[in-house]
Design an enzyme around this catalytic site. Structure first.
Site, PDB file in Angstrom:
ATOM      1  N   HIS A   1      42.386  32.768  43.047  1.00 56.72           N
ATOM      2  CA  HIS A   1      43.613  33.354  43.185  1.00 56.72           C
ATOM      3  C   HIS A   1      44.060  32.664  44.383  1.00 56.72           C
ATOM      4  O   HIS A   1      44.545  33.466  45.226  1.00 56.72           O
ATOM      5  CB  HIS A   1      44.302  34.814  42.970  1.00 56.72           C
ATOM      6  CG  HIS A   1      45.290  35.099  42.908  1.00 56.72           C
ATOM      7  ND1 HIS A   1      45.921  35.976  41.429  1.00 56.72           N
ATOM      8  CD2 HIS A   1      46.295  34.619  43.193  1.00 56.72           C
ATOM      9  CE1 HIS A   1      47.224  36.418  41.672  1.00 56.72           C
ATOM     10  NE2 HIS A   1      47.522  35.111  42.474  1.00 56.72           N
TER      11      HIS A   1
ATOM     12  N   GLU B   1      40.184  40.651  38.744  1.00 52.12           N
ATOM     13  CA  GLU B   1      39.758  39.946  39.970  1.00 52.12           C
ATOM     14  C   GLU B   1      39.498  41.029  41.125  1.00 52.12           C
ATOM     15  O   GLU B   1      39.808  42.436  40.696  1.00 52.12           O
ATOM     16  CB  GLU B   1      41.159  39.114  40.551  1.00 52.12           C
ATOM     17  CG  GLU B   1      41.580  37.960  39.890  1.00 52.12           C
ATOM     18  CD  GLU B   1      43.385  37.346  40.016  1.00 52.12           C
ATOM     19  OE1 GLU B   1      43.270  37.825  40.846  1.00 52.12           O
ATOM     20  OE2 GLU B   1      43.110  36.900  38.606  1.00 52.12           O
TER      21      GLU B   1
ATOM     22  N   ARG C   1      48.928  34.812  35.911  1.00 49.34           N
ATOM     23  CA  ARG C   1      47.840  36.050  36.184  1.00 49.34           C
ATOM     24  C   ARG C   1      47.052  36.440  34.826  1.00 49.34           C
ATOM     25  O   ARG C   1      47.268  35.445  33.783  1.00 49.34           O
ATOM     26  CB  ARG C   1      49.344  36.909  35.667  1.00 49.34           C
ATOM     27  CG  ARG C   1      50.137  37.109  36.646  1.00 49.34           C
ATOM     28  CD  ARG C   1      49.015  38.138  37.757  1.00 49.34           C
ATOM     29  NE  ARG C   1      50.080  37.857  39.220  1.00 49.34           N
ATOM     30  CZ  ARG C   1      50.737  36.938  40.411  1.00 49.34           C
ATOM     31  NH1 ARG C   1      49.914  36.180  40.746  1.00 49.34           N
ATOM     32  NH2 ARG C   1      51.311  37.918  41.378  1.00 49.34           N
TER      33      ARG C   1
HETATM   34  C1  DGY Z   1      51.877  35.360  44.309  1.00 47.90           C
HETATM   35  O1  DGY Z   1      52.995  35.255  44.913  1.00 47.90           O
HETATM   36  O2  DGY Z   1      52.198  36.317  43.021  1.00 47.90           O
HETATM   37  C2  DGY Z   1      51.000  35.326  43.842  1.00 47.90           C
HETATM   38  O3  DGY Z   1      49.699  34.852  42.980  1.00 47.90           O
HETATM   39  C3  DGY Z   1      50.344  35.578  45.394  1.00 47.90           C
HETATM   40  O4  DGY Z   1      49.978  37.013  44.634  1.00 47.90           O
END
Ligand code: DGY
Length: 304
Positions: free
Chosen positions: A271, A253, A224
């Site tokens: 992402h 994002e 993240r």
């Molecule tokens: C997750 O599964 O956390 C991926 O980043 C998709 O949001």
């Protein structure tokens, strides 16, 4: 009567249809009280989350099944206080995210953007590209050796990388454990971020960690954006205190900071760690499997 499920983030279309055939599905976030009283399970993800207020409005709640590995918006404390289990599909997406992590690692380390531009702009016709740097024998530091971290470590070994890691606790598996993140950054050529987002990890990759990684170092983030102090990252990349970054996730994002996107020593993807048809379907199937297990009185498939 079918069990009642509140869906805050729908599954892949085929799995959503299956969900709707099996359960009484509600989509509204503001439920009438007589419906809220009947909700047995919630399907959500880290982005859509589930707040403590929402948990308090669902007196019968017995399971929260996240469709994403990231759980940042889900109030885990509120669930734990009532003993409500939480599941996520990390097992279903680990290999996919590890592939993207390695793609970014290679692109960043080998400077794929510059190589590609060298061919496209015709600069190649005026001379050879400067020699690059080998990958084998370097150290990959993994921040967070969970299911995805282990999938990355296995791939990294195949590339001849030495693997070290930092997490809250030492884990079995034989990889070199670093008790501090700063220590991990100091010994690493590449630092790979794979810890979950959320308040606990916010900004933990800070200016000191980036500086320890150094002017030859590469930061890869497939977790993240919040885990990295992004202004500090931009400053370190601009000044050359950090060599480069390869990022699948970032702040703001889907409109990241133009200062970040303008940097030549950064490679970016939007992402897409788990974004394939196969893996997204497997993630939705994992949610269904956890619901099925709950209502059959069996052990959950992937409780976190
Ligand atoms: C997750 O599964 O956390 C991926 O980043 C998709 O949001």
């Amino acid at each position: 009567m079918k069990p009642a499920v509140l869906v805050l983030q729908p599954l892949s279309s085929a799995r959503q249809a299956e969900l709707e055939s099996l359960y009484e599905v509600h989509r509204a976030e503001a439920l009438p009280p007589d419906v809220a009283d009947r909700i047995d399970a919630v399907v959500t993800d880290g982005h859509h989350g589930l707040s403590s207020d929402q948990v308090a409005m669902l007196p019968r709640l017995r399971l929260v099944a996240s469709g994403s590995a990231g759980l940042e918006g889900i109030d885990r404390g509120a669930l734990a206080a009532r003993g409500i289990p939480l599941t996520n599909p990390a097992v279903a997406l680990a290999e996919e995210v590890a592939d993207v992590a390695m793609m970014l690692l290679l692109a960043g380390w080998k400077d794929l953007r510059a190589l590609d531009a060298f061919v496209r702009t015709g600069e190649w016709g005026r001379g050879e590209f400067p020699l690059g740097r080998a990958l084998a024998g370097r150290t990959l530091g993994i921040l967070g050796l969970g299911t995805i971290g282990v999938a990355v470590a296995k791939r990294a070994e195949a590339f001849g990388l030495r693997v070290a890691y930092h997490s809250r606790h030492e884990k079995p598996g034989g990889y070199a454990y670093e008790p501090t993140l700063l220590g991990l950054a100091e010994r690493s050529d590449i630092l790979m971020v794979i810890v979950p987002g959320g308040a606990e990890t916010k900004g933990m990759v800070d200016a000191a960690v980036l500086e320890a990684l150094g002017p030859e170092g590469l930061l890869v983030n497939v977790a993240r954006g919040t885990v990295v102090d992004e202004p500090a990252l931009i400053a370190a990349l601009e000044s050359g205190r950090l060599g480069g970054a390869a990022l699948d996730v970032m702040w703001n994002e889907p409109r990241p900071d133009p200062k970040l996107t303008a940097l030549p020593n950064v490679v970016l993807t939007p992402h897409v760690g788990s974004a394939t048809r196969e893996t997204r379907d497997a993630m939705s199937a994992n949610v269904l499997a956890n619901l099925r297990a709950l209502f059959a009185g069996e052990a959950l498939v992937s409780e976190v």
